[in-house]
Write a protein that holds these residues in place. Structure first.
Motif, PDB file in Angstrom:
ATOM      1  N   ASP A 161       0.801  -1.306  -0.017  1.00 47.43           N
ATOM      2  CA  ASP A 161      -0.004  -0.114  -0.214  1.00 47.43           C
ATOM      3  C   ASP A 161       0.779   1.145   0.080  1.00 47.43           C
ATOM      4  O   ASP A 161       1.574   1.563   0.910  1.00 47.43           O
ATOM      5  N   SER A 162       0.844   1.704  -1.144  1.00 47.68           N
ATOM      6  CA  SER A 162       1.887   3.071  -1.217  1.00 47.68           C
ATOM      7  C   SER A 162       1.767   4.295  -0.100  1.00 47.68           C
ATOM      8  O   SER A 162       2.497   4.737   0.215  1.00 47.68           O
ATOM      9  N   ARG A 163       0.329   4.547   0.342  1.00 48.67           N
ATOM     10  CA  ARG A 163       0.009   5.227   1.345  1.00 48.67           C
ATOM     11  C   ARG A 163       0.555   4.624   2.748  1.00 48.67           C
ATOM     12  O   ARG A 163       0.186   5.440   3.885  1.00 48.67           O
ATOM     13  N   ARG A 164       1.008   3.552   2.821  1.00 46.87           N
ATOM     14  CA  ARG A 164       1.376   3.268   4.303  1.00 46.87           C
ATOM     15  C   ARG A 164       3.009   2.776   3.897  1.00 46.87           C
ATOM     16  O   ARG A 164       3.609   2.444   5.083  1.00 46.87           O
ATOM     17  N   SER A 165       3.492   3.308   3.039  1.00 46.89           N
ATOM     18  CA  SER A 165       5.048   2.900   2.780  1.00 46.89           C
ATOM     19  C   SER A 165       5.950   3.765   3.406  1.00 46.89           C
ATOM     20  O   SER A 165       5.340   5.197   3.941  1.00 46.89           O
ATOM     21  N   VAL A 166       7.177   3.471   3.577  1.00 47.01           N
ATOM     22  CA  VAL A 166       7.887   4.640   4.421  1.00 47.01           C
ATOM     23  C   VAL A 166       7.962   5.812   3.526  1.00 47.01           C
ATOM     24  O   VAL A 166       8.325   6.972   3.986  1.00 47.01           O
ATOM     25  N   GLU A 167       8.216   5.830   2.292  1.00 47.55           N
ATOM     26  CA  GLU A 167       8.284   6.757   1.218  1.00 47.55           C
ATOM     27  C   GLU A 167       7.269   7.455   1.505  1.00 47.55           C
ATOM     28  O   GLU A 167       7.437   9.093   1.365  1.00 47.55           O
TER      29      GLU A 167
END
Length: 222
Positions: free
Chosen positions: A83-89
């Motif tokens: 999930d991109s919205r949970r990523s470190v980035e």
């Protein structure tokens, strides 16, 4: 960061050439790099010696950084999520400084924006610190973070910290937009070499030679 010797940029700026304001810009770059959100007015200082001379105090109190508020289970989840919205980035993009753009600003600047705003009018600081950061490698970062004893920092927290720093490094350098690389053709063997960078910072332009000039025979400076 100051111990990482720049090798790509060819410039004559030395650490000793920087003034206190230029050095403070490095504090803000450190904040952006580790997502330190606590650089308020009491977390930097000017020292005064008995002779009345003023000095910028060493940087201190960086505890509100590197995702310190997260538990290890959440750090592990963010390290491996799809999930991109949970990523470190994505997580690092939320880091805000305690510095406001001006007295009318309702919200503080993001840490990356605070650094770039600080160096916007300081060409020496901008060139020196960004060139340093560009030479900061994964090995440099890991050698520092992974050397921390496990009883002080868990392995998950170390991995999370490294990924945060790498993500922030990329974000800081991404701000160096509108870059043109200058190539030179060697007249002896017809090989092409990158010999310089031309960058635009708003209305300002900045040109630096690179170490590519060392590979060119009979190079003539522009």
């Amino acid at each position: 960061i100051a111990n990482v010797v720049p090798t790509y940029f060819h410039h004559s700026i030395k650490y000793e050439d920087l003034n206190a304001g230029d050095i403070f810009c490095a504090y803000l770059m450190l904040d952006a790099l580790i997502s330190n959100q606590d650089r308020h007015h009491e977390n930097w200082a000017i020292l005064l010696n008995p002779e009345g001379e003023k000095f910028l105090c060493h940087s201190y109190d960086h505890a509100a950084s590197l995702g310190r508020e997260l538990q290890d289970n959440e750090k592990a989840e963010r390290l491996h999520t799809r999930d991109s919205r949970r990523s470190v980035e994505y997580f690092v993009t939320k880091a805000k400084s305690e510095i406001f753009l001006d007295e009318n600003a309702r919200h503080p600047m993001y840490t990356v924006d605070a650094f770039h705003h600080a160096v916007a009018g300081r060409s020496k600081a901008r060139l020196y610190w960004l060139s340093m950061l560009e030479q900061l490698t994964v090995d440099d970062i890991e050698s520092i973070v992974l050397s921390i004893p496990s009883e002080v920092m868990s392995e998950v927290s170390k991995s999370f910290a490294v990924k945060m720093i790498l993500a922030n490094r990329k974000r800081i350098l991404r701000k160096m937009e509108n870059t043109v690389y200058v190539a030179w053709q060697d007249t002896t063997n017809r090989a092409w070499h990158v010999v310089g960078k031309l960058r635009q910072y708003g209305a300002e332009y900045e040109f630096q030679y690179t170490n590519g000039i060392k590979k060119v025979h009979n190079f003539v400076p522009f």
